[in-house]
Design a protein around this motif. Structure first.
Motif, PDB file in Angstrom:
ATOM      1  N   PHE A 125      44.685  51.399  46.896  1.00  0.00           N
ATOM      2  CA  PHE A 125      44.047  52.565  46.255  1.00  0.00           C
ATOM      3  C   PHE A 125      44.698  52.926  44.928  1.00  0.00           C
ATOM      4  N   ALA A 126      46.014  53.143  44.945  1.00  0.00           N
ATOM      5  CA  ALA A 126      46.700  53.602  43.730  1.00  0.00           C
ATOM      6  C   ALA A 126      46.544  52.617  42.587  1.00  0.00           C
ATOM      7  N   ARG A 127      46.718  51.343  42.895  1.00  0.00           N
ATOM      8  CA  ARG A 127      46.598  50.328  41.839  1.00  0.00           C
ATOM      9  C   ARG A 127      45.192  50.308  41.254  1.00  0.00           C
ATOM     10  N   ASP A 128      44.184  50.378  42.108  1.00  0.00           N
ATOM     11  CA  ASP A 128      42.808  50.316  41.622  1.00  0.00           C
ATOM     12  C   ASP A 128      42.438  51.518  40.765  1.00  0.00           C
ATOM     13  N   VAL A 129      42.726  52.727  41.256  1.00  0.00           N
ATOM     14  CA  VAL A 129      42.294  53.919  40.526  1.00  0.00           C
ATOM     15  C   VAL A 129      43.127  54.153  39.273  1.00  0.00           C
ATOM     16  N   ASN A 130      44.333  53.598  39.225  1.00  0.00           N
ATOM     17  CA  ASN A 130      45.130  53.719  38.003  1.00  0.00           C
ATOM     18  C   ASN A 130      44.483  52.989  36.834  1.00  0.00           C
ATOM     19  N   GLY A 131      43.600  52.057  37.133  1.00  0.00           N
ATOM     20  CA  GLY A 131      42.875  51.362  36.075  1.00  0.00           C
ATOM     21  C   GLY A 131      41.813  52.220  35.414  1.00  0.00           C
ATOM     22  N   GLU A 132      41.411  53.293  36.095  1.00  0.00           N
ATOM     23  CA  GLU A 132      40.491  54.313  35.575  1.00  0.00           C
ATOM     24  C   GLU A 132      39.071  53.824  35.294  1.00  0.00           C
ATOM     25  N   ASN A 133      38.925  52.582  34.869  1.00  0.00           N
ATOM     26  CA  ASN A 133      37.626  52.110  34.392  1.00  0.00           C
ATOM     27  C   ASN A 133      37.162  50.850  35.102  1.00  0.00           C
ATOM     28  N   ALA A 134      35.854  50.637  34.983  1.00  0.00           N
ATOM     29  CA  ALA A 134      35.256  49.346  35.314  1.00  0.00           C
ATOM     30  C   ALA A 134      34.832  48.707  33.996  1.00  0.00           C
ATOM     31  N   LEU A 135      35.058  47.412  33.873  1.00  0.00           N
ATOM     32  CA  LEU A 135      34.632  46.693  32.679  1.00  0.00           C
ATOM     33  C   LEU A 135      33.350  45.936  32.992  1.00  0.00           C
ATOM     34  N   VAL A 136      32.383  46.070  32.103  1.00  0.00           N
ATOM     35  CA  VAL A 136      31.157  45.291  32.191  1.00  0.00           C
ATOM     36  C   VAL A 136      31.237  44.226  31.102  1.00  0.00           C
ATOM     37  N   LEU A 137      30.989  42.985  31.483  1.00  0.00           N
ATOM     38  CA  LEU A 137      31.227  41.886  30.546  1.00  0.00           C
ATOM     39  C   LEU A 137      29.981  41.021  30.359  1.00  0.00           C
ATOM     40  N   SER A 138      29.702  40.692  29.115  1.00  0.00           N
ATOM     41  CA  SER A 138      28.594  39.802  28.788  1.00  0.00           C
ATOM     42  C   SER A 138      28.723  39.368  27.329  1.00  0.00           C
ATOM     43  N   PRO A 139      28.610  38.062  27.057  1.00  0.00           N
ATOM     44  CA  PRO A 139      28.403  37.002  28.034  1.00  0.00           C
ATOM     45  C   PRO A 139      29.680  36.699  28.801  1.00  0.00           C
ATOM     46  N   THR A 140      29.517  35.944  29.881  1.00  0.00           N
ATOM     47  CA  THR A 140      30.665  35.491  30.641  1.00  0.00           C
ATOM     48  C   THR A 140      30.581  33.980  30.806  1.00  0.00           C
ATOM     49  N   TRP A 141      31.743  33.384  30.980  1.00  0.00           N
ATOM     50  CA  TRP A 141      31.843  31.943  31.188  1.00  0.00           C
ATOM     51  C   TRP A 141      32.633  31.721  32.468  1.00  0.00           C
ATOM     52  N   TYR A 142      32.013  31.085  33.447  1.00  0.00           N
ATOM     53  CA  TYR A 142      32.684  30.844  34.720  1.00  0.00           C
ATOM     54  C   TYR A 142      32.913  29.348  34.901  1.00  0.00           C
ATOM     55  N   PHE A 143      34.180  28.967  35.010  1.00  0.00           N
ATOM     56  CA  PHE A 143      34.548  27.564  35.153  1.00  0.00           C
ATOM     57  C   PHE A 143      34.829  27.187  36.599  1.00  0.00           C
ATOM     58  N   GLY A 144      35.233  28.172  37.389  1.00  0.00           N
ATOM     59  CA  GLY A 144      35.491  27.903  38.788  1.00  0.00           C
ATOM     60  C   GLY A 144      36.499  26.785  38.983  1.00  0.00           C
ATOM     61  N   PRO A 145      36.217  25.873  39.917  1.00  0.00           N
ATOM     62  CA  PRO A 145      37.157  24.790  40.205  1.00  0.00           C
ATOM     63  C   PRO A 145      37.147  23.675  39.155  1.00  0.00           C
ATOM     64  N   GLU A 146      36.232  23.750  38.204  1.00  0.00           N
ATOM     65  CA  GLU A 146      36.232  22.743  37.142  1.00  0.00           C
ATOM     66  C   GLU A 146      37.532  22.841  36.337  1.00  0.00           C
ATOM     67  N   VAL A 147      38.039  21.706  35.905  1.00  0.00           N
ATOM     68  CA  VAL A 147      39.289  21.699  35.140  1.00  0.00           C
ATOM     69  C   VAL A 147      38.957  21.724  33.652  1.00  0.00           C
ATOM     70  N   ALA A 148      39.068  22.903  33.060  1.00  0.00           N
ATOM     71  CA  ALA A 148      38.858  23.083  31.628  1.00  0.00           C
ATOM     72  C   ALA A 148      40.159  23.624  31.054  1.00  0.00           C
ATOM     73  N   VAL A 149      40.937  22.763  30.443  1.00  0.00           N
ATOM     74  CA  VAL A 149      42.265  23.131  29.955  1.00  0.00           C
ATOM     75  C   VAL A 149      42.149  23.735  28.560  1.00  0.00           C
ATOM     76  N   LEU A 150      42.614  24.969  28.410  1.00  0.00           N
ATOM     77  CA  LEU A 150      42.545  25.630  27.121  1.00  0.00           C
ATOM     78  C   LEU A 150      43.518  24.960  26.151  1.00  0.00           C
ATOM     79  N   PRO A 151      43.047  24.519  24.993  1.00  0.00           N
ATOM     80  CA  PRO A 151      43.944  23.863  24.029  1.00  0.00           C
ATOM     81  C   PRO A 151      45.092  24.770  23.606  1.00  0.00           C
ATOM     82  N   ALA A 152      46.255  24.177  23.429  1.00  0.00           N
ATOM     83  CA  ALA A 152      47.435  24.932  23.025  1.00  0.00           C
ATOM     84  C   ALA A 152      47.270  25.542  21.647  1.00  0.00           C
ATOM     85  N   SER A 153      46.393  24.983  20.831  1.00  0.00           N
ATOM     86  CA  SER A 153      46.219  25.450  19.450  1.00  0.00           C
ATOM     87  C   SER A 153      45.716  26.883  19.367  1.00  0.00           C
ATOM     88  N   PHE A 154      45.133  27.399  20.449  1.00  0.00           N
ATOM     89  CA  PHE A 154      44.664  28.786  20.434  1.00  0.00           C
ATOM     90  C   PHE A 154      45.815  29.784  20.611  1.00  0.00           C
TER      91      PHE A 154
END
Length: 213
Positions: A125-154
Motif C-alpha cells: 500500500f505505502a509504496r503504491d500510493v507514494n507514487g501518487e499518479n498513474a501514467l498513461v503511455l502511448s505509443p508503447t513498445w513491448y518486446f517481452g521475451p524477445e532479445v532486443a539489446v539496447l545499443p551502448a551508444s544511447f
C-alpha cells in the motif's frame, strides 16, 4: 516585433529493471497502457512527453542484462484518485481484470483505500500510493521475451547498479534515433500475449535512485 523562441525542455528517459512481467505493471488491457502500481518515484516525477524504458532482470533474461522488456511515452499523468473514477480505466479494476492495477479507491476523508485484488496486498500500500499518479503511455513498445539489446551508444544502459531507476535527459537527435530503434526492433503486437502468468509482485523496493542531470 521581436520573435521569442522558447526552447523545449529535453525529453527525459526513465529506466529501470523489471523483475516480474505478469500484466499489472505495466497493464496493457483495454487498449490503454498504464503504469499505476510499483515504481512510485517514476510515477511521482515523470512528466508528459517523458519515456519510460524497462530492462529485463536476470530472472526474465539471464543471458542479456541490456535487453529491453518494454518502453512507452507518457501522454497523461493521472492522480490515483482520478484514475479510480475515470471510466476509461473501469476495466482495470478488480473483478473486471485478471491483473488489475486500478486498486485504490478514494474515501470521503480524501484518503486512498486498497480494495481487495489479486495484484498487491496491504504490504504494498505505502509504496503504491507514494507514487501518487498513474501514467498513461502511448505509443508503447513491448518486446517481452524477445532479445532486443539496447545499443551502448544511447548511454541509457543501467551500469554500476541495477536497483532503483535512472533519469536521463536526451537530445532530440538521440530521441529520433532511439524511436527508430524501438520501431525497427519491436516484435509484432501478438507478443503482448507472451505476458508471464506467474507471480504478480513487482520489483523489490529500493532507495537507490540516481538522476543524471
Amino acid at each position: 516585433m521581436a520573435i521569442i523562441f522558447v526552447r523545449r525542455a529535453a525529453l527525459k528517459v526513465w529506466t529501470y529493471v523489471i523483475t516480474v512481467d505478469a500484466g499489472a505493471a505495466p497493464n496493457f488491457e483495454h487498449g490503454l497502457t498504464t503504469l499505476t502500481v510499483c515504481k512510485p518515484r517514476i510515477r511521482k516525477a515523470a512528466e508528459r512527453g517523458d519515456l519510460v524504458l524497462a530492462f529485463n532482470s536476470s530472472k526474465l533474461n539471464p543471458d542479456e542484462p541490456h535487453s529491453v522488456r518494454w518502453a512507452g511515452l507518457v501522454t497523461e499523468v493521472v492522480s490515483l484518485e482520478d484514475y479510480w473514477t475515470d471510466k476509461r480505466f473501469e476495466g482495470k479494476k478488480p473483478g473486471k481484470s485478471p491483473k488489475p492495477d486500478n486498486i485504490y479507491r478514494p474515501t470521503r476523508t480524501g484518503e486512498l483505500k486498497q480494495v481487495s485484488n489479486t495484484t498487491h496486498g496491504p504490504q504494498d500500500f505505502a509504496r503504491d500510493v507514494n507514487g501518487e499518479n498513474a501514467l498513461v503511455l502511448s505509443p508503447t513498445w513491448y518486446f517481452g521475451p524477445e532479445v532486443a539489446v539496447l545499443p551502448a551508444s544511447f548511454n541509457l544502459r543501467m551500469i554500476g547498479g541495477r536497483r532503483g531507476h535512472r533519469c536521463i535527459p536526451i537530445t532530440d537527435r538521440t530521441w529520433s534515433n532511439l524511436e527508430r530503434w524501438l520501431n525497427v526492433n519491436v516484435p509484432s503486437s501478438s507478443s503482448l500475449k507472451s505476458l508471464s502468468a506467474g507471480a504478480s509482485r513487482c520489483s523489490p523496493r529500493s532507495n537507490n535512485v540516481a538522476c543524471v542531470n
